[in-house]
Scaffold this motif. Structure first.
Motif: not given
Length: 669
Positions: A225-247
């Motif tokens: 009944w105590s808060d757990r530890t030891g977690n890392f997460s990728i909570i978001d990811a996006r893509v956008a134009p980067g110029g010179d035919e790159k993203v």
């Protein structure tokens, strides 16, 4: 039979040794008598005593009994006699396992611990009647009371945590209905990690149905009944134009721990790790990570946290990295043979196809979708619908409901007036509830008359920010040769007016982001020279609010696992995390963020929420139920009375006797 409420107090019985030792050590003092002379007494030898015996055996026995009574009195004795009317729990006990199958159960070892506990109870309590309820594959899975233990053990081998969220409240409500009507004792064992984000709004009324509740936490580590530890997460990811035919791909990494941590984040494309970036995560904070990839080499990529943590499901995020699909527009008009409609469509088609950058932001005409919408299909959709020369044909085909449905779903539309039948146009739009204005005649420029021009834009308007600078001159030089005079209702906005204050364009916003733009003039040279100017394209884009893409219009629809899309006739399950494509629609099914949260519910609060009563009252009621099922009589008063009587007797016997007639004379030889 006699039982004790405080059995540990029986250790005080060792104090019985005290009176025994006292009696062994006691020596009787001989009374001294005065004697005149000892010369005539003969000496005699005193025999040695090999063992010392306790004196006053009766008093010793009395004291031993007194110490025994005091010991039993401290242990709080009572007489328990089973009530013949009470149920025999060993034969009528019904127990249901409520198994939390949410995704977070796969972390911190919770899932394996829960299954191991159920297996252990099924094997140890062979006389009980068992049931099981959980969720699997989006459906409620239940095995009623009385299911053989062997069958339940086989079911456990097939169960697995579910990525998709499910109706936990419905699961709790259904559990209380699984017991048989004549059950004498009912108990629910909830096996869960009791993640706060999942359980904080759950409620029940188990106490109302006389159901005993046991909360069995798993995945809490050494401290329950105590808060757990030891977690890392990728909570978001996006893509956008980067110029010179790159993203450019960027992601947000979250640290759910109270200490700073260093880790590496990698991007995988084409089956190979393309780049790795070190990240220093602050306590309970986030950091942004960016990657650059060629825009045409890969269709998708996966961002991953290197290494493992307590919950690995949220360590990866897959996303499409192709340019978004073109946004679609289409026309409704009288017919392609109508010359004004044909010319106006040409102007608008060229303007829309030239919008965007041609690579990442593109527009494409979709005549098929426009026809499907015209036929009343609620599945077909366009980002922009252009209704040209709206008049009697619009009412004859009954297109008002389809247009209104398009706007209420967040679509954008442009309406232009006909060359005639303006009164009929006003009647159709007003009666259908699409837009409310009153036609007030036609305004035309006479021979050699100065054309109508746009009024200066308000400083605080969005259009003023778009045309700020030299481009505003091009807009103000536009000539309006003719337009219809309208009297607009209060719910309409007039973003552009002529210099006399008469509306040239009306707009109406809808709740879900839809936007209707009504031009009081046609996009034709006989009406205006606006299409010949550079300001024409940004004006349409801003009036229809087409700069911002919604997720569905961006070509990629992002859904949390378990959410069902409503945009397609295709049936698609979103219980699995990953990338999917249905027709032209790209879909990213992502891990639900709430499953990554390490916070745990408070035990007492959760117990109160599920039973429907305060935790202390629940304990008191449970104790009362036990008392009602048995016949208990306290023996404390009897033992206390006996001890008091013995104490009085002991005090009488142990008091010294006083000689009423003491001898004072001297013995004579």
């Amino acid at each position: 039979m006699i039982e004790f409420a405080q059995p540990f107090a029986l250790w005080t019985g060792l104090s019985i040794c005290l009176p025994i030792l006292a009696h062994l050590a006691y020596r009787q003092v001989v009374e001294k008598l005065p004697f005149s002379s000892l010369r005539f007494l003969r000496s005699s030898s005193i025999p040695r005593s090999g063992r010392r015996k306790p004196s006053d055996l009766l008093l010793l026995i009395l004291r031993i009994i007194l110490f025994i009574l005091i010991t039993l009195l401290l242990a709080d004795p009572y007489w328990r006699e089973r009530d013949s009317a009470a149920p025999n729990l060993s034969e009528t006990k019904e127990l249901v396992f409520l198994l939390d199958a949410s995704s977070s159960m796969s972390g911190w070892g919770g899932w394996d611990n829960a299954l191991a506990e159920i297996r252990s109870r099924l094997k140890e309590k062979a006389g009980d009647r068992f049931g099981l309820i959980t969720h699997q594959d989006g459906l409620l899975l239940e095995h009623p009371i009385g299911t053989p233990s062997s069958e339940l053990l086989a079911v456990l081998e097939e169960l697995k945590p579910q990525y998709a969220q499910f109706d936990l409240q419905g699961l709790v409500a259904r559990t209380s209905e699984l017991f048989s009507l004549n059950a004498d004792y009912k108990k629910i064992v909830v096996l869960s990690d009791f993640q706060k984000s999942s359980w904080q709004e759950i409620s029940g009324s188990f106490a109302k149905f006389a159901i005993d509740l046991e909360l069995y936490p798993v995945g809490h580590g050494s401290e329950l009944w105590s808060d757990r530890t030891g977690n890392f997460s990728i909570i978001d990811a996006r893509v956008a134009p980067g110029g010179d035919e790159k993203v450019r791909i960027w992601s947000v990494v979250r640290n759910f721990n109270e200490s700073r941590f260093d880790l590496n984040v990698s991007i995988l494309a084409g089956g190979i790790v393309r780049d790795t970036v070190p990240v220093n995560l602050p306590p309970q904070g986030t950091e942004q990570v960016q990657f650059i990839l060629p825009s045409k080499d890969f269709a998708q990529a996966t961002i991953s946290i290197e290494g493992t943590d307590q919950y690995t499901v949220d360590n990866n995020r897959s996303l499409w990295i192709l340019p978004p699909l073109p946004r679609k527009f289409g026309f409704w008009q009288r017919s392609s043979e109508d010359v004004p409609d044909f010319l106006e469509a040409q102007f608008l088609r060229a303007a829309m196809e030239s919008a965007g950058d041609g690579v990442w932001d593109r527009w494409r005409e979709d005549d098929e979708k426009a026809k499907e919408m015209r036929m009343g299909s609620d599945r077909a959709s366009l980002d922009l619908l252009l209704v040209l020369g709206l008049s009697g044909w619009f009412e004859k085909e009954g297109l008002a409901p389809s247009l209104l449905d398009h706007l209420e779903k967040g679509g954008k539309a442009i309406i232009t007036p006909p060359a005639d039948s303006h009164v009929l146009m006003n009647k159709v739009l007003k009666e259908s509830g699409i837009i409310d204005f009153t036609f007030g005649g036609m305004n035309r420029t006479a021979f050699r008359m100065e054309p109508y021009r746009f009024e200066v834009l308000p400083v605080d308007s969005k259009l003023n920010q778009v045309f700020l600078g030299d481009s505003v001159r091009d807009l103000y030089l536009s000539q309006i040769l003719q337009f219809i005079n309208v009297d607009a209702s209060n719910d309409l906005n007039a973003p552009l007016q002529d210099r006399s204050g008469r509306p040239l364009i009306l707009s109406k916003s809808f709740a879900n982001g839809g936007r209707l733009v009504f031009f009081t003039f046609r996009i034709l040279p006989e009406w205006t020279d606006l299409p010949m100017r550079n300001s024409f394209l940004p004006l349409i884009i801003e009036l229809c609010d087409l700069n911002q893409r919604s997720e569905s219009s961006a070509g990629t629809l992002r859904l949390e696992a378990g959410n069902h899309p409503e945009w397609s006739d295709h049936s698609m399950e979103t219980r699995q995390i990953g990338l999917f494509q249905v027709g032209e629609q790209r879909i990213e099914v992502v891990h639900p963020l709430i499953e990554s949260m390490p916070e745990v519910m408070n035990k007492n609060e959760l117990h109160e929420a599920l039973t429907g009563v305060h935790f202390a009252e629940s304990r008191k009621q449970s104790d009362q139920d036990v008392l009602e099922s048995t016949n208990e009589k306290s023996l404390w008063l009897w033992f206390a009375s006996s001890a008091a009587i013995l104490l009085i007797i002991e005090m009488i016997l142990s008091s010294p006797f006083k000689l009423s007639n003491p001898r004072e004379e001297v013995a004579s030889g």
